[in-house]
Design a protein around this motif. Structure first.
Motif, short mmCIF file in Angstrom:
data_model
loop_
_atom_site.label_atom_id
_atom_site.label_comp_id
_atom_site.label_asym_id
_atom_site.label_seq_id
_atom_site.Cartn_x
_atom_site.Cartn_y
_atom_site.Cartn_z
N ARG A 92 0.83 -1.21 0.00
CA ARG A 92 0.00 0.00 0.00
C ARG A 92 0.87 1.26 0.00
O ARG A 92 0.61 2.20 0.75
CB ARG A 92 -0.95 -0.01 1.23
N TYR A 105 -4.60 8.57 8.27
CA TYR A 105 -4.91 7.14 8.18
C TYR A 105 -6.42 6.94 8.16
O TYR A 105 -6.96 6.17 7.35
CB TYR A 105 -4.28 6.43 9.38
N TYR A 155 -7.57 -9.69 6.82
CA TYR A 155 -7.67 -9.00 5.54
C TYR A 155 -8.59 -9.78 4.59
O TYR A 155 -8.63 -9.51 3.40
CB TYR A 155 -6.29 -8.82 4.89
N HIS A 188 -11.51 -7.00 12.10
CA HIS A 188 -10.45 -6.03 11.83
C HIS A 188 -11.06 -4.76 11.23
O HIS A 188 -10.57 -3.66 11.42
CB HIS A 188 -9.44 -6.65 10.86
N GLN A 256 -5.57 2.77 19.96
CA GLN A 256 -4.53 3.17 19.00
C GLN A 256 -4.76 4.58 18.47
O GLN A 256 -3.85 5.41 18.46
CB GLN A 256 -4.48 2.19 17.81
N ASP A 327 4.08 -5.49 14.67
CA ASP A 327 2.86 -5.14 13.92
C ASP A 327 3.09 -5.18 12.41
O ASP A 327 2.35 -4.55 11.66
CB ASP A 327 2.34 -3.75 14.33
N SER A 332 0.40 0.04 8.36
CA SER A 332 0.93 0.90 9.42
C SER A 332 2.33 0.52 9.89
O SER A 332 2.92 1.24 10.69
CB SER A 332 -0.02 0.92 10.63
O1 NIG Z 1 -2.30 -3.05 13.75
N1 NIG Z 1 -4.84 -1.17 13.82
C1 NIG Z 1 -5.33 -1.95 13.03
N2 NIG Z 1 -4.71 -2.80 12.24
C2 NIG Z 1 -3.39 -2.70 11.76
C3 NIG Z 1 -3.29 -1.85 10.56
C4 NIG Z 1 -3.84 -2.56 9.45
C5 NIG Z 1 -3.72 -1.88 8.14
O2 NIG Z 1 -3.71 -0.65 8.03
O3 NIG Z 1 -3.68 -2.66 7.19
C6 NIG Z 1 -2.47 -2.26 12.86
O4 NIG Z 1 -1.92 -1.15 12.84
#
Ligand code: NIG
Ligand code: FE
Length: 417
Positions: A92, A105, A155, A188, A256, A327, A332
């Motif tokens: 991405r 974001y 996903y 998610h 977050q 992560d 991210s």
């Molecule tokens: O851990 N916070 C949510 N999920 C992911 C980000 C996922 C993404 O943007 O694809 C995280 O940062």
């Protein structure tokens, strides 16, 4: 025939415990028991003995014994990465550029980018292709010193694609490279098909996905993104409780982007970890103090998204155990380099090198239930080890933040790198 490995002349063997702790809390995190001028022996895939060179073992059976001279080098347990999303399709980088040009974001996500962008890509990718892409990432993080990992779904966002992701995780496990824990993260994001019917999607998670995943035994944990525009604290609780009925232990993406009561909910549901924590407050720290839930900081994501820093120092000073993980994901944190996370822990969060090492080994192993098999140098634990290049002290690892200082990676008692 047993395969044997002997590391000799180790400048310093670190995180050595006769009896390993489950985790290290508060001031204990500054401890890093070590042996200078040491040796370590492994047989098959486990550590069988170690000591200082004065007690170097008189070896009688040299057959099938590999000896590595570690003169000038440090040996430590491999990193344990308790939070990744390394099964994904494509990348991405366009969103990266969009953020440089001013979008947030959240704005990107609300235009159908973000997690939904990855979901579109993943749905169009075959299981075999997804496996090959993900295997490359698993290989990469092992070369960077990771010796155990948790991997999430999330996903897919429909039954078929969530199962596809979890089956890929199972195939990665079956490579028998490193221990892998699988986490079901159906919650998610809300997929486009359910844009105006989140309750309907939660119903699919609970009544279709969970039973199917349990019947194929595809997950160890269940995770929820507890956040504005994603899942509320109450929905998080409902999903974690449903997972519990199938034996899945909770994990939560919490606080977050805003304070959403994810920590409180996770603790109420006996979650093994709460992760991210940028908006964690003093009350949350008190709640964590009376729980078994491991607060886990993901410094790469906070760095990549320019988020406020989670209060890691405050947590440790309050007596909490803290873990750091990567992560690794396309949105991210597009890296799983734990040595870099350690540097951020020291530079941005003011952890000492000892605390940073403990946060990325024993404490992060605890955050995925692997503290009894990895995370310290202890007889009987897996011989998943990092041998550094020639360096003066372990503080050099986080200090030289951009350098590859890992000379050799031992996995299951054998050279991987
Ligand atoms: O851990 N916070 C949510 N999920 C992911 C980000 C996922 C993404 O943007 O694809 C995280 O940062
Ligand atoms: Fe995540």
């Amino acid at each position: 025939m047993a395969q044997k490995l002997l590391l000799k002349n180790i400048k310093q063997l670190i995180a050595v415990y006769q009896t390993a702790p489950q985790k290290l809390e508060g001031a204990e995190m500054k401890r890093l028991p070590s042996l200078n001028n040491a040796w370590l022996a492994a047989q098959d895939d486990v550590i069988i003995d170690y000591g200082t060179m004065e007690t170097f073992p008189g070896i009688t059976d040299w057959k099938d014994l590999e000896i590595i001279d570690c003169e000038g080098k440090i040996v430590m347990p491999c990193f344990a990465d308790s939070h990744t999303h390394i099964v994904y399709a494509g990348n991405r980088e366009q969103e990266f550029v969009d953020r440089i040009n001013g979008l947030t974001y959240e704005e990107i996500a609300s235009r159908g980018g973000g997690i939904l962008n990855s979901a579109n890509k993943l749905r169009e990718t075959s299981e075999d292709d997804l496996f090959e892409q993900s295997k490359l990432r698993l290989h990469e993080i092992i070369l960077q010193g990771t010796g155990s990992v948790e991997i999430k779904s999330g996903y897919g966002l429909c039954l078929e694609s969530e199962l596809k992701m979890l089956r890929v995780i199972k195939r990665l496990k079956n490579l028998n490279w490193i221990p892998i824990k699988a986490t079901f993260l159906g919650a998610h994001a809300v997929p486009l098909e359910f844009k105006d019917n989140k309750t309907g999607y939660i119903d699919v998670i609970i009544n279709q996905m969970l039973p199917a995943i349990a019947s194929e035994n595809l997950a160890n944990f269940i995770d929820v993104f507890c956040e504005n525009n994603y899942f509320t604290a109450q929905e998080t609780k409902q999903i974690l409780e449903a997972g519990k009925k199938y034996g899945l232990i909770g994990k939560v993406h919490a606080e977050q982007l805003s304070h959403s009561n994810g920590i409180k909910t996770a603790i109420e549901c006996d979650a093994i970890s709460v992760d991210h924590l940028e908006f964690c407050n003093q009350d949350d720290i008190l709640l964590l103090k009376n729980s078994n839930t491991m607060p886990t900081i993901l410094p790469g994501a906070a760095f990549f998204l320019n988020l406020p820093l989670p209060p890691a120092r405050k947590m440790i000073d309050a007596g909490l155990a803290v873990a750091f993980a990567s992560d690794f994901n396309p949105g991210s944190c597009p890296t799983g380099n734990i040595k870099l996370m350690m540097s951020m822990a020291c530079i941005q969060y003011k952890l000492t090198p000892e605390e940073a090492i403990n946060a990325t080994t024993i404490n992060s192993a605890y955050a995925m239930g692997l503290q009894n098999s990895v995370g310290t140098i202890t007889i009987g634990k897996l011989a998943n080890l990092i041998i550094t290049k020639t360096i003066n002290s372990y503080s050099f690892l986080p200090y030289a933040f951009g350098s590859d200082l890992i000379d050799t990676v031992i996995i299951n008692g054998q050279k991987f790198k």
